[in-house]
Motif scaffolding. Structure first.
Motif, PDB file in Angstrom:
ATOM      1  N   ARG A  95     -56.808  59.303   9.591  1.00 17.50           N
ATOM      2  CA  ARG A  95     -56.224  58.271  10.450  1.00 17.50           C
ATOM      3  C   ARG A  95     -57.293  57.255  10.855  1.00 17.50           C
ATOM      4  NH1 ARG A  95     -51.224  58.778  12.630  1.00 17.50           N
ATOM      5  NH2 ARG A  95     -50.117  60.676  12.103  1.00 17.50           N
ATOM      6  N   GLU A  96     -58.532  57.647  10.697  1.00 18.27           N
ATOM      7  CA  GLU A  96     -59.635  56.772  11.081  1.00 18.27           C
ATOM      8  C   GLU A  96     -59.848  55.711  10.004  1.00 18.27           C
ATOM      9  OE1 GLU A  96     -64.334  57.076  12.006  1.00 18.27           O
ATOM     10  OE2 GLU A  96     -63.171  58.889  12.417  1.00 18.27           O
ATOM     11  N   VAL A  97     -59.757  54.444  10.388  1.00 21.67           N
ATOM     12  CA  VAL A  97     -59.788  53.341   9.417  1.00 21.67           C
ATOM     13  C   VAL A  97     -61.036  53.375   8.538  1.00 21.67           C
ATOM     14  CG1 VAL A  97     -59.882  50.826   9.147  1.00 21.67           C
ATOM     15  CG2 VAL A  97     -58.298  51.816  10.767  1.00 21.67           C
ATOM     16  N   GLN A  98     -62.214  53.568   9.182  1.00 21.19           N
ATOM     17  CA  GLN A  98     -63.463  53.511   8.387  1.00 21.19           C
ATOM     18  C   GLN A  98     -63.444  54.544   7.254  1.00 21.19           C
ATOM     19  OE1 GLN A  98     -64.366  50.870  10.094  1.00 21.19           O
ATOM     20  NE2 GLN A  98     -66.182  51.308  11.286  1.00 21.19           N
ATOM     21  N   LEU A  99     -62.915  55.740   7.555  1.00 20.36           N
ATOM     22  CA  LEU A  99     -62.858  56.796   6.534  1.00 20.36           C
ATOM     23  C   LEU A  99     -61.764  56.491   5.512  1.00 20.36           C
ATOM     24  CD1 LEU A  99     -63.265  59.988   8.786  1.00 20.36           C
ATOM     25  CD2 LEU A  99     -64.997  58.924   7.329  1.00 20.36           C
ATOM     26  N   ALA A 100     -60.609  56.012   6.009  1.00 20.35           N
ATOM     27  CA  ALA A 100     -59.474  55.717   5.121  1.00 20.35           C
ATOM     28  C   ALA A 100     -59.841  54.658   4.087  1.00 20.35           C
ATOM     29  CB  ALA A 100     -58.278  55.259   5.945  1.00 20.35           C
ATOM     30  N   MET A 101     -60.700  53.733   4.472  1.00 17.78           N
ATOM     31  CA  MET A 101     -61.099  52.667   3.540  1.00 17.78           C
ATOM     32  C   MET A 101     -61.966  53.197   2.394  1.00 17.78           C
ATOM     33  SD  MET A 101     -59.949  49.693   3.926  1.00 17.78           S
ATOM     34  CE  MET A 101     -58.687  49.127   5.025  1.00 17.78           C
ATOM     35  N   GLN A 102     -62.624  54.328   2.641  1.00 12.98           N
ATOM     36  CA  GLN A 102     -63.496  54.918   1.605  1.00 12.98           C
ATOM     37  C   GLN A 102     -62.764  55.959   0.761  1.00 12.98           C
ATOM     38  OE1 GLN A 102     -66.281  53.390   1.011  1.00 12.98           O
ATOM     39  NE2 GLN A 102     -65.684  52.136   2.772  1.00 12.98           N
ATOM     40  N   GLN A 103     -61.508  56.246   1.109  1.00  9.05           N
ATOM     41  CA  GLN A 103     -60.721  57.268   0.404  1.00  9.05           C
ATOM     42  C   GLN A 103     -60.513  56.876  -1.059  1.00  9.05           C
ATOM     43  OE1 GLN A 103     -59.786  60.179   1.011  1.00  9.05           O
ATOM     44  NE2 GLN A 103     -58.222  60.516  -0.546  1.00  9.05           N
ATOM     45  N   THR A 104     -60.607  57.850  -1.956  1.00  6.80           N
ATOM     46  CA  THR A 104     -60.416  57.578  -3.389  1.00  6.80           C
ATOM     47  C   THR A 104     -59.147  58.267  -3.903  1.00  6.80           C
ATOM     48  OG1 THR A 104     -61.845  59.455  -3.897  1.00  6.80           O
ATOM     49  CG2 THR A 104     -62.889  57.304  -3.878  1.00  6.80           C
ATOM     50  N   GLY A 105     -58.556  57.701  -4.940  1.00 10.00           N
ATOM     51  CA  GLY A 105     -57.439  58.353  -5.650  1.00 10.00           C
ATOM     52  C   GLY A 105     -56.068  58.179  -5.055  1.00 10.00           C
ATOM     53  N   ASN A 106     -55.894  58.567  -3.783  1.00  9.26           N
ATOM     54  CA  ASN A 106     -54.580  58.405  -3.158  1.00  9.26           C
ATOM     55  C   ASN A 106     -54.701  58.477  -1.635  1.00  9.26           C
ATOM     56  OD1 ASN A 106     -53.466  61.204  -2.043  1.00  9.26           O
ATOM     57  ND2 ASN A 106     -54.678  61.602  -3.885  1.00  9.26           N
ATOM     58  N   CYS A 107     -53.706  57.941  -0.952  1.00 14.54           N
ATOM     59  CA  CYS A 107     -53.691  57.970   0.515  1.00 14.54           C
ATOM     60  C   CYS A 107     -52.286  57.610   0.997  1.00 14.54           C
ATOM     61  CB  CYS A 107     -54.720  56.996   1.096  1.00 14.54           C
ATOM     62  SG  CYS A 107     -54.443  55.280   0.621  1.00 14.54           S
ATOM     63  N   VAL A 108     -52.035  57.869   2.276  1.00 14.74           N
ATOM     64  CA  VAL A 108     -50.745  57.501   2.878  1.00 14.74           C
ATOM     65  C   VAL A 108     -51.008  56.541   4.041  1.00 14.74           C
ATOM     66  CG1 VAL A 108     -48.664  58.339   4.066  1.00 14.74           C
ATOM     67  CG2 VAL A 108     -49.716  59.727   2.258  1.00 14.74           C
ATOM     68  N   TRP A 109     -50.268  55.433   4.059  1.00 16.10           N
ATOM     69  CA  TRP A 109     -50.387  54.452   5.135  1.00 16.10           C
ATOM     70  C   TRP A 109     -49.028  54.159   5.757  1.00 16.10           C
ATOM     71  CZ3 TRP A 109     -54.342  50.518   6.537  1.00 16.10           C
ATOM     72  CH2 TRP A 109     -55.636  50.888   6.111  1.00 16.10           C
ATOM     73  N   LYS A 110     -49.059  53.807   7.025  1.00 12.53           N
ATOM     74  CA  LYS A 110     -47.873  53.281   7.703  1.00 12.53           C
ATOM     75  C   LYS A 110     -47.773  51.818   7.293  1.00 12.53           C
ATOM     76  CE  LYS A 110     -47.177  52.482  12.517  1.00 12.53           C
ATOM     77  NZ  LYS A 110     -47.476  52.989  13.855  1.00 12.53           N
ATOM     78  N   CYS A 111     -46.607  51.406   6.800  1.00 15.40           N
ATOM     79  CA  CYS A 111     -46.464  50.057   6.245  1.00 15.40           C
ATOM     80  C   CYS A 111     -45.148  49.403   6.642  1.00 15.40           C
ATOM     81  CB  CYS A 111     -46.485  50.106   4.710  1.00 15.40           C
ATOM     82  SG  CYS A 111     -47.974  50.823   4.002  1.00 15.40           S
ATOM     83  N   LEU A 112     -45.154  48.080   6.616  1.00  9.16           N
ATOM     84  CA  LEU A 112     -43.903  47.320   6.676  1.00  9.16           C
ATOM     85  C   LEU A 112     -43.521  47.019   5.229  1.00  9.16           C
ATOM     86  CD1 LEU A 112     -44.756  44.702   9.473  1.00  9.16           C
ATOM     87  CD2 LEU A 112     -43.447  46.821   9.726  1.00  9.16           C
TER      88      LEU A 112
END
Length: 404
Positions: A95-112
């Motif tokens: 949930r932490e933005v700094q870590l989420a930005m470095q995530q590789t391969g796949n991730c889940v985000w809240k989106c419009l």
């Protein structure tokens, strides 16, 4: 008489903003914008390059170094129609933005999701230079979706994927298409930490020339990070503020920043922008919280919307900041991640900030409440003067230095 911010009616914070006063494009030079100086009730017109001479001696300016990410993604379906996905905030694995930005391969985000009805089911794809991004809906929640992104090459960090295939999210009220110029002009020159979906616009006026001039005047600078969320544009729909839920934003601070603020107490601390102001005041309330709960888990470092108004005996600023420093020492960390929902409105007592550099905000917005908390009913005088003297409004508009 004490003002109860919960009972404030947003209709009392309205003014007439003609469409032609909204700055649709930035000026050719950042630091040539107008600067309205409000000092103890008096208003004087300046140019932004005058700022270093107008600040009180020994001021510490605090900047928000967040960087706007290219959070708008335009997916084309096989049938040719487009689906737009706007990334709001990360959900998994971090949930932490700094870590989420470095995530590789796949991730889940809240989106419009724009044109969601056209997206019947399954995955949609977006090809980019050297790879492909796929999106799949995992769940629908109130007003938004949880979207799982997967991409190739899988070793690319998500920040790089957005950089390659996303578009910059301009404020909705600009009502125009992106230009190549926006890529540099809708970022501050000191933007550093990727994760905002809106720029901290008070900082857009600063240039290397102004920064050099600040140094010559012995005006010091410090940096923190608050990732500005899309909620910053959310209109207040409730009649009274008690019914309006503030958006939460992610805040990052370092031990050197806290130490610098402690040294500065008693001398002017002036935030550049409402996001820096909300961050600085939130640091105080985080300190007040760990003073009460020394063993508070790090994931519970958050400032709630009304905490500032419900705390019975608020500590002195030095006590609160020291408590936060000691908390960091106990946790063995030089860096903290927290979230804040603070609402700064008339009735608020400022604990850290002694002024503000800011642009001119939308009518009936929480940002206007914040300005009013700082300078009281004089906000009307300031905005009236700006309207009568051809100031440009909102994100790409002119600036003000407010010294109550």
């Amino acid at each position: 008489m004490m003002i109860d911010p919960k009972k404030l009616a947003i209709k009392d914070f309205v003014y007439e903003l003609p469409e032609e006063r909204i700055a649709k494009f930035p000026l050719p030079e950042r630091d040539q914008s107008k600067l309205l100086l409000y000092r103890q009730g008096q208003i004087v017109d300046h140019t932004f390059t005058d700022l270093p001479q107008l600040l009180p001696p020994n001021t510490l300016l605090v900047f928000n170094d967040t960087k706007v990410v290219q959070a708008r993604l335009l997916f084309q379906k096989e049938t040719g129609g487009f689906v737009e996905i706007f990334c709001l905030e990360p959900v998994a694995p971090y949930r932490e933005v700094q870590l989420a930005m470095q995530q590789t391969g796949n991730c889940v985000w809240k989106c419009l999701v724009g044109n969601n009805k056209r997206w019947k089911s399954g995955k949609i794809s977006l090809r980019f230079d050297g790879g492909m991004l796929q999106a799949e809906r995992e769940a629908q929640q109130e007003g938004h979706f949880l979207i799982r992104f997967t991409w190739e090459p899988a070793e690319l960090p998500f920040a790089e994927v957005l950089e390659r295939c996303g578009k910059l999210p301009l404020p909705p009220y600009l009502n125009r298409d992106l230009t190549p110029e926006d890529h540099t002009r809708y970022q501050t020159i000191y933007a550093n930490q990727q994760g905002a979906v809106a720029a901290p616009t008070a900082g857009l006026h600063f240039t290397d020339r102004v920064m050099a001039s600040l140094q010559e005047q012995n005006i010091a600078a410090a940096y923190l990070t608050l990732h500005v969320g899309a909620g910053t544009f959310r209109p207040v729909k409730a009649d009274v503020m008690e019914e309006h839920e503030m958006h939460a934003e992610q805040l990052y601070l370092t031990k050197p920043l806290l130490q610098r603020l402690l040294k500065q107490l008693g001398k002017p601390i002036i935030p550049v922008g409402t996001t820096s102001m909300r961050s600085l005041e939130s640091l105080y309330w985080l300190g007040a919280k760990v003073l009460q709960q020394p063993a508070l888990p790090m994931q519970e470092l958050q400032v709630s919307q009304w905490q500032a108004y419900e705390t019975k005996e608020p500590p002195a600023a030095a006590e609160a900041l020291n408590a936060l420093l000691q908390y960091m020492e106990r946790q063995g960390t030089n860096y903290l991640h927290a979230s804040t929902q603070i609402i700064i409105a008339p009735g608020y007592t400022f604990r850290i900030c002694g002024g503000l550099i800011t642009n001119f905000h939308q009518p009936e917005s929480t940002l206007l409440l914040l300005v009013s908390a700082l300078i009281g009913e004089d906000w009307r005088k300031v905005y009236q003067h700006a309207l009568q003297n051809n100031y440009r409004f909102l994100s790409y508009g002119d600036s003000s230095l407010l010294l109550p």
